[in-house]
Write a protein that holds these residues in place. Structure first.
Motif, mmCIF file in Angstrom:
data_model
loop_
_atom_site.group_PDB
_atom_site.id
_atom_site.type_symbol
_atom_site.label_atom_id
_atom_site.label_comp_id
_atom_site.label_asym_id
_atom_site.label_seq_id
_atom_site.Cartn_x
_atom_site.Cartn_y
_atom_site.Cartn_z
ATOM 1 N N GLU A 181 0.859 -1.181 0.000
ATOM 2 C CA GLU A 181 0.000 0.000 0.000
ATOM 3 C C GLU A 181 0.898 1.234 0.000
ATOM 4 O OE1 GLU A 181 -3.347 0.126 2.644
ATOM 5 O OE2 GLU A 181 -3.277 -2.047 2.943
ATOM 6 N N ASN A 182 0.449 2.288 -0.676
ATOM 7 C CA ASN A 182 1.239 3.513 -0.767
ATOM 8 C C ASN A 182 0.567 4.653 -0.016
ATOM 9 O OD1 ASN A 182 3.428 2.651 -2.622
ATOM 10 N ND2 ASN A 182 1.669 2.211 -3.944
ATOM 11 N N VAL A 183 1.310 5.269 0.910
ATOM 12 C CA VAL A 183 0.794 6.400 1.678
ATOM 13 C C VAL A 183 1.450 7.674 1.150
ATOM 14 C CG1 VAL A 183 0.536 7.398 3.979
ATOM 15 C CG2 VAL A 183 0.601 4.909 3.700
ATOM 16 N N LEU A 184 0.625 8.590 0.617
ATOM 17 C CA LEU A 184 1.158 9.841 0.069
ATOM 18 C C LEU A 184 1.189 10.909 1.157
ATOM 19 C CD1 LEU A 184 2.128 11.384 -2.473
ATOM 20 C CD2 LEU A 184 -0.244 12.052 -2.848
ATOM 21 N N VAL A 185 2.371 11.477 1.392
ATOM 22 C CA VAL A 185 2.552 12.461 2.451
ATOM 23 C C VAL A 185 3.044 13.782 1.858
ATOM 24 C CG1 VAL A 185 3.715 12.953 4.638
ATOM 25 C CG2 VAL A 185 3.187 10.592 4.017
ATOM 26 N N ALA A 186 2.428 14.895 2.272
ATOM 27 C CA ALA A 186 2.865 16.215 1.807
ATOM 28 C C ALA A 186 3.178 17.095 3.002
ATOM 29 C CB ALA A 186 1.767 16.862 0.961
ATOM 30 N N GLY A 187 4.063 18.051 2.805
ATOM 31 C CA GLY A 187 4.321 19.036 3.848
ATOM 32 C C GLY A 187 5.435 18.668 4.811
ATOM 33 N N ILE A 188 6.094 17.522 4.581
ATOM 34 C CA ILE A 188 7.248 17.150 5.399
ATOM 35 C C ILE A 188 8.353 16.644 4.479
ATOM 36 C CG2 ILE A 188 7.987 15.963 7.479
ATOM 37 C CD1 ILE A 188 5.237 15.031 7.968
ATOM 38 N N LYS A 243 -0.812 6.908 9.688
ATOM 39 C CA LYS A 243 -1.786 7.996 9.572
ATOM 40 C C LYS A 243 -1.922 8.733 10.902
ATOM 41 C CE LYS A 243 -5.555 6.904 6.737
ATOM 42 N NZ LYS A 243 -6.603 5.900 6.365
ATOM 43 N N ASN A 244 -1.934 7.984 12.000
ATOM 44 C CA ASN A 244 -2.045 8.623 13.311
ATOM 45 C C ASN A 244 -0.843 9.516 13.609
ATOM 46 O OD1 ASN A 244 -4.489 7.441 13.844
ATOM 47 N ND2 ASN A 244 -3.567 5.614 14.780
ATOM 48 N N ILE A 245 0.347 9.038 13.238
ATOM 49 C CA ILE A 245 1.558 9.812 13.532
ATOM 50 C C ILE A 245 1.641 11.052 12.637
ATOM 51 C CG2 ILE A 245 4.089 9.792 13.490
ATOM 52 C CD1 ILE A 245 3.852 6.701 13.971
ATOM 53 N N LEU A 246 1.308 10.894 11.371
ATOM 54 C CA LEU A 246 1.538 11.963 10.393
ATOM 55 C C LEU A 246 0.334 12.872 10.216
ATOM 56 C CD1 LEU A 246 3.446 9.746 7.828
ATOM 57 C CD2 LEU A 246 4.423 11.320 9.513
ATOM 58 N N GLY A 247 -0.810 12.451 10.777
ATOM 59 C CA GLY A 247 -1.994 13.308 10.811
ATOM 60 C C GLY A 247 -2.388 13.869 9.458
ATOM 61 N N LYS A 248 -2.636 15.175 9.442
ATOM 62 C CA LYS A 248 -3.177 15.805 8.247
ATOM 63 C C LYS A 248 -2.163 15.910 7.121
ATOM 64 C CE LYS A 248 -7.397 17.955 9.538
ATOM 65 N NZ LYS A 248 -7.494 17.689 10.987
ATOM 66 N N ASN A 249 -0.905 15.516 7.396
ATOM 67 C CA ASN A 249 0.070 15.529 6.311
ATOM 68 C C ASN A 249 -0.097 14.337 5.373
ATOM 69 O OD1 ASN A 249 1.565 17.129 8.661
ATOM 70 N ND2 ASN A 249 2.267 17.824 6.652
ATOM 71 N N VAL A 250 -0.912 13.356 5.790
ATOM 72 C CA VAL A 250 -1.217 12.234 4.904
ATOM 73 C C VAL A 250 -2.301 12.666 3.909
ATOM 74 C CG1 VAL A 250 -2.215 9.911 4.781
ATOM 75 C CG2 VAL A 250 -0.578 10.491 6.591
ATOM 76 N N GLU A 421 -1.932 26.756 12.264
ATOM 77 C CA GLU A 421 -1.089 25.868 13.057
ATOM 78 C C GLU A 421 0.369 26.265 12.886
ATOM 79 O OE1 GLU A 421 -2.024 21.968 11.763
ATOM 80 O OE2 GLU A 421 -4.147 22.182 12.266
ATOM 81 N N THR A 422 1.190 25.758 13.809
ATOM 82 C CA THR A 422 2.605 26.140 13.717
ATOM 83 C C THR A 422 3.457 24.946 13.338
ATOM 84 O OG1 THR A 422 2.760 25.722 16.059
ATOM 85 C CG2 THR A 422 2.414 28.006 15.390
ATOM 86 N N ASP A 423 2.797 23.818 13.029
ATOM 87 C CA ASP A 423 3.612 22.678 12.608
ATOM 88 C C ASP A 423 4.056 22.886 11.165
ATOM 89 O OD1 ASP A 423 1.300 22.293 11.303
ATOM 90 O OD2 ASP A 423 1.090 20.167 11.740
#
Lengths: 445, 445
Positions: A181-188, A243-250, A421-423
């Protein structure tokens, strides 16, 4: 079971063609549960080809060879494989008939050197008929039990032979299946991202490997097991933890691209987007329209490259540009508002920045402001693309990805407002009275 | 001198990406006069990578490694190469500063694992700074004099490092100098093109190798000789002969891209361009603005994706769209005229077509109309992009390249009018009375 791939052909060593066969076979073998440790390319040279095959047979259970089965003297894969395995080639009458029939059917005259294609060992060898060409393939079995599978190099012939004959042959031997499975992450960025999930990057099952593109990281989660259900279970568990760790960046799981995610969100929420671009020059519009069906949610994108056009189409007060500059949060914000109104859309996005190589308004190359406006509020973010001095495309790509991610985040928070947010690189609500706005350092990736 | 290439990365073994780096480097090394006997791919595994490198160093003078220079634990190319060559890695302060600066510039926080990227042997090692990323490359010299050159795996970063640092480094080692010129050709497919110049494709000195991109072919003319003057002489002669054979289909020699040629032409002739796009969705605007300084000649590009926007911005009579359809020569022509007027430009271009996958107006996927208008006349061309059924990008790219080539041809003929030629994909003057216009089959590439 270990497998490896050898492509034989000087045209690959000269770079005349890309070795797409290797990619195709790698995916197929992974799906069949084979461990793949090596790929090689060697030229049409008997001695070198023989040695490469010998090494492969000693370290892998299955060796897939593509190319070198043709009728000409420099086609020598069979000869090299036979030599490596201590086998002799002799004419196979049945096989010769098949080749003769192939020529009859196609109404072509068979030349003498095609007889070469009917030469095979008469022991420890299984012949695979080529239904799409003159070159049959085969499996030669080594003394140590390893097998060398020879296939044509022409991708179409190779794929057909693999699908119809080699794959069923291999399926009998394996006991594992692989699920991914592929998880697409943006912003990090990649390093920051991996530092957030070290135990997953190190994990052996499921494995988690990051693949990077400007501003985006895809985490490929892979597990191997006897049955697919179990493998999928393990992947799902890991994906949920990520998903829990990366939150809205997923951005999504098994999604095609960030733009496809954005277009889907817009469709679901029945919202229309319009874009006004300066430094990206249409790159955002192009990205969005690359998604089939984008026309349902995207009516208009403008590349307002000159200040005159920013004024004429977006009705930006020339005083704003004069006092703050074309590359300023104020201009970005008014571009977003202007396009929102002109296109009567629900969301307007404005991008302005310095793509380089030359600086404008004494502002550094890589400085970009991206604004998003809906009918009530406006957000703006500042982006500093580094290493951009000599790379105009990088600035533009980074700005485009960050704009897409800004839209995605906005839509993800709906019906709530996107917070400040400041993250990681989050936009902040635009307040005109904030004179120091352009000093805000909001991190971009 | 013998050279070979090793790509390190499990993503290649899993077939997630194609090894295009190998093709690029093969061509470059062949042009530099290196003999290439082997290519290999190995995963992110320390022991296996080390052994592959050891074998390569024993049989080749130059070993080029791509990938595995990232900050994550599974990036281990440097470690494996150092082990294979009996070298130790230690922190290189100067290099660390460069990486820290790279992060400072971006206002991004450098995570601890980026320090890993500053580890290099303090003997028998030359470091190559990465101007486009965080991963520096290097050359490690083996006891036997062979060299291992490590480069990033990201193609963009790899190519830039090769062009700017590795290539000059390698050139010093060969006794010959290599001279190359690139002839950019538009409007002819590769097979047609090569069939026009067979004796050049077969020639040994200068060599002529075609590199293809959608709608474009670059002919790379290369000659090797003791002194550059002689090599250049041979190349110049061949290039002039090719220009005579290929005529106006030659866009330029040693030019960066078709869009850069167009922007240069516009600058020289002091003309302003504006674009109105539908199916290409901003791709043409993006291509033009990818050229530094495009702002001198390009003010406005519009992606009018909906019929409403075609009417509102371009003032296209809704009757025209209703009677002929959004994908029609009439709509294309009026898009070109509309944008010309709105932006008060000298040249207006309109593109409308079916990018797919779905058909619109019962018109086939791949059907595209491109129109070019100046203040007096309008030309239109019909494009049928074949094999496009499942390839939205191919239709869009082909349309964009053909539009750029249409602008180039228009500007090349100035001050004369672009004629209606019947050779390769040439536009024809638009005559409203020509009712059967949309039946005109003008070949596109």
């Amino acid at each position: 079971m270990k497998a490896e791939i050898i492509a034989i052909g000087t045209e690959l060593l000269l770079g005349n063609i890309v070795n797409t066969n290797a990619q195709y076979l790698s995916k197929e073998l992974a799906a069949l549960g084979y461990d793949m440790y090596y790929q090689s390319v060697v030229g049409d040279n008997f001695e070198r080809a023989t040695n490469v095959i010998k090494d492969a047979v000693n370290r892998s259970d299955i060796v897939l060879i593509t190319g070198g089965l043709g009728p000409t003297p420099d086609d020598l894969s069979k000869e090299a494989a036979a030599k490596a395995l201590g086998l002799d080639l002799c004419l196979n009458e049945e096989c010769l008939k098949q080749i003769e029939n192939y020529f009859k059917k196609s109404g072509r005259k068979m030349s003498d050197n095609n007889r070469k294609q009917a030469l095979f060992p008469n022991e420890r060898c299984i012949i695979f008929e080529n239904l799409n060409g003159t070159a049959p393939g085969c499996a030669m079995i080594a003394q140590n039990g390893s097998e060398v599978l020879l296939m044509p190099g022409v991708p179409r012939e190779m794929k057909m032979m693999f699908e119809q004959q080699i794959k069923p042959y291999l399926l009998k031997k394996t006991d594992k299946t692989i699920y991914s499975e592929n998880v697409l992450v943006a912003g990090i960025g990649e390093s920051m991202l991996t530092s957030l999930i070290p135990e997953y990057i190190d994990s052996a099952d499921p494995t988690v490997s990051p693949y990077c593109k400007t501003g985006l990281v895809t985490l490929r989660v892979t597990s191997a097991d006897k049955d697919e259900a179990t493998a999928k279970q393990k992947c799902d568990k890991t994906v949920n933890e990520l998903k829990n760790i990366l939150g809205k960046n997923v951005c999504g799981v098994n999604v095609k691209s960030l733009e496809s995610v954005v277009v889907e969100q817009l469709k679901t929420k029945k919202l229309h987007l319009a874009t006004a671009e300066s430094c990206t020059g249409g790159m955002l519009s192009k990205a969005i329209t690359s998604v089939p069906g984008a026309s349902e949610v995207f009516d208009f994108g403008a590349t307002t490259y000159s200040n005159e056009m920013k004024q004429k189409l977006l009705l930006i007060d020339r005083k704003i540009i004069a006092s703050h500059g074309a590359v300023s949060p104020e201009t970005a914000v008014n571009m977003a508002k202007g396009i929102l109104n002109y296109a009567n859309a629900d969301i307007g996005v404005g991008i302005t920045g310095v793509a380089g190589p030359g600086c404008s308004e004494n502002k550094p190359v890589g400085l970009v402001y991206i604004a998003l406006a809906d009918k009530e509020s406006v957000w703006v973010m500042k982006l500093n693309v580094t290493g951009a001095t000599n790379d105009r495309d990088k600035v533009r790509e980074s700005a485009t990805v960050n704009a897409l991610n800004m839209i995605r985040r906005y839509l993800t928070y709906l019906p709530n407002k996107m917070p400040n947010e400041t993250d990681f690189n989050n936009p902040i609500p635009y307040k005109p009275e904030e004179t120091a706005l352009s000093e805000l350092a909001i991190k971009g990736v």
